[in-house]
Enzyme design. Structure first.
Site, PDB file in Angstrom:
ATOM      1  N   CYS A 137       2.195   8.933 -25.649  1.00 38.61           N
ATOM      2  CA  CYS A 137       0.734   9.014 -25.446  1.00 38.61           C
ATOM      3  C   CYS A 137       0.188  10.415 -25.694  1.00 38.61           C
ATOM      4  O   CYS A 137      -1.000  10.580 -25.968  1.00 38.61           O
ATOM      5  CB  CYS A 137       0.379   8.555 -24.038  1.00 38.61           C
ATOM      6  SG  CYS A 137       0.847   6.845 -23.773  1.00 38.61           S
ATOM      7  N   HIS A 299      -6.897  10.517 -23.321  1.00 40.53           N
ATOM      8  CA  HIS A 299      -6.066   9.420 -23.813  1.00 40.53           C
ATOM      9  C   HIS A 299      -6.415   8.178 -23.003  1.00 40.53           C
ATOM     10  O   HIS A 299      -6.514   8.241 -21.771  1.00 40.53           O
ATOM     11  CB  HIS A 299      -4.590   9.787 -23.655  1.00 40.53           C
ATOM     12  CG  HIS A 299      -3.701   8.588 -23.651  1.00 40.53           C
ATOM     13  ND1 HIS A 299      -3.684   7.693 -24.701  1.00 40.53           N
ATOM     14  CD2 HIS A 299      -2.832   8.108 -22.721  1.00 40.53           C
ATOM     15  CE1 HIS A 299      -2.842   6.714 -24.414  1.00 40.53           C
ATOM     16  NE2 HIS A 299      -2.309   6.946 -23.226  1.00 40.53           N
ATOM     17  N   ASN A 329      -4.607   0.312 -24.412  1.00 37.09           N
ATOM     18  CA  ASN A 329      -3.945   1.615 -24.588  1.00 37.09           C
ATOM     19  C   ASN A 329      -3.216   1.597 -25.931  1.00 37.09           C
ATOM     20  O   ASN A 329      -2.260   0.848 -26.099  1.00 37.09           O
ATOM     21  CB  ASN A 329      -2.975   1.826 -23.413  1.00 37.09           C
ATOM     22  CG  ASN A 329      -2.200   3.127 -23.496  1.00 37.09           C
ATOM     23  OD1 ASN A 329      -2.046   3.715 -24.563  1.00 37.09           O
ATOM     24  ND2 ASN A 329      -1.683   3.568 -22.370  1.00 37.09           N
TER      25      ASN A 329
END
Ligand SMILES: CC(C)(COP(=O)(O)OP(=O)(O)OC[C@H]1O[C@@H](n2cnc3c(N)ncnc32)[C@H](O)[C@@H]1OP(=O)(O)O)[C@@H](O)C(=O)NCCC(=O)NCCS
Length: 372
Positions: A137, A299, A329
């Site tokens: 991530c 993020h 995500n």
């Protein structure tokens, strides 16, 4: 003062700091692009595969839907190519002008080689360097920081950074894997970075961190060479496995050990501390405060995490950009997708102070502060 004189005067550090201020260009984001597959998967669509509910997913994560790539027509690289094509055009260059590729993903087309070379081939680029990075991530922030160093030193002039993921190929869609599979989505984002001499414009600083103590909290062990070395509970019998069946075996597949595992609450607890910390690190380094931020693009891990960060930093709603409700995500792709979408919506203008921040598996986390 010349470099030679600096060495002579034995004041090397001071001299390099001076050169840094005088000679080095800053890095600007010259073009942005994103691509998400057409196939929209709502929370209710997931009910076919697992025991979950739209209410649970929205309440815990803020996600309403995500996109899944076409099973055979789209790969992590092809989505990256789509995003890169737009970013390159917006930067006012062609694919042949790109002089370095940085590709961030945890879901590459092949175990090796990386997606960077596949993109170089697909886009008919010159025989330039292609670097694949695996920081999950935080991948895009790490990639941007690496690119920044190459631009500042003058080594490259047009660096393409791509973050892309095809999560839909590698998740456990049974009820066993629901805490992870409902969160993730597919997509790609890309930017082209270039040097800028414009006063005040560009990347002000980047900040990268890691803490491997919690590496297994969010991880995918197999296929791998770990042989149970690090894990608390053995995940396969490597002692007895036939030579040639250690990397990936039927046993691993039968026990669903070829999927990622995550201790969600532990990730959440760490993320809500490290996100604000790394944003403040960037602001403090530049003598700025949260109120100075025009737009924070975190993020897109979980809407609850972003809301917590917003609250901790006392940011207004218009200072934080979220789009996790639409895409889930998308790991290394989430920041460039959000950055591009925010830019397309007119939420990013010249002179704005943009803060990018990420946290994820590793743990790794980082931030980048830039003046658009
Ligand atoms: C994953 C996350 C949404 C789970 O929410 P949570 O409130 O922590 O949930 P838990 O994992 O504690 O599980 C609570 C219950 O919900 C259940 N559950 C888990 N996933 C579910 C789902 N998709 N649907 C319905 N129930 C689910 C669990 O089985 C558990 O049930 P139990 O109490 O009967 O055992 C949350 O922990 C999170 O967002 N963590 C951060 C994850 C993240 O950001 N990862 C990416 C990092 S970049």
């Amino acid at each position: 003062m010349t470099t030679f004189q600096c060495f002579v005067s034995n004041n090397v550090i001071c001299c390099f700091n001076l050169l840094n201020k005088i000679d080095m260009p800053r890095t600007k984001i010259a073009g942005v692009g994103y691509y998400v597959p057409k196939n929209v998967i709502t929370n209710n669509d997931l009910l076919k595969y697992m025991d979950t509910s739209d209410e649970w997913i929205q309440e815990r994560s803020g996600i309403k839907e995500r996109r899944y790539a076409d099973r055979t027509a789209e790969t992590t690289t092809t989505m990256g190519v789509e995003a890169a094509t737009i970013a390159i055009e917006r930067a006012g260059i062609t694919a042949q002008d790109v002089d370095f590729i940085i590709f961030a993903t945890l879901s590459p087309d092949y175990y090796f080689p990386g997606c960077g070379v596949l993109l170089q081939r697909a886009m008919k680029m010159k025989e330039i360097g292609a670097l694949d990075i695996r920081n999950q991530c935080s991948g895009f922030v790490y990639a941007l920081s690496i690119a920044d160093q190459f631009i500042k030193t003058g080594m490259y002039k047009n660096i393409l950074i791509v973050g892309s993921e095809k999560h839909s190929f590698g998740l456990d869609f049974s009820t066993r894997g629901r805490n992870i599979s409902v969160i993730f989505g597919d997509g790609a984002g890309a930017v082209v970075v270039q040097p800028t001499e414009k006063d005040g414009q560009g990347i002000l600083s980047t900040h990268l961190h890691s803490d491997g103590e919690s590496a297994e909290i969010l991880a995918m062990y197999n296929p791998g060479t770990h042989a149970n070395h690090w894990v608390k509970e053995p995940v396969a019998d490597f002692e007895e496995a036939e030579i040639g069946k250690m990397f990936m075996s039927n046993e691993m597949i039968e026990k669903a050990q070829n999927f990622p595992n995550m201790d969600g609450p532990s990730v959440f607890k760490k993320a809500v501390v490290k996100f604000p910390e790394v944003v403040m690190e960037a602001l403090t380094k530049n003598g700025l405060v949260p109120d100075d931020i025009s737009l924070l693009i975190p993020h897109q891990a979980n809407l609850r995490i972003s809301q917590f960060v917003q609250q901790k930093l006392a940011l207004r709603d218009d200072q934080v950009f979220n789009n996790i409700d639409k895409y889930g995500n998308t790991t290394a792709a989430s920041i460039p997708i959000a950055l591009c979408e925010a830019w397309e919506l007119g939420k990013i203008k010249e002179g704005d102070l943009i803060c990018l921040a990420a946290f994820g598996s590793g743990f790794t986390w980082g931030s980048a502060l830039l003046r658009w």
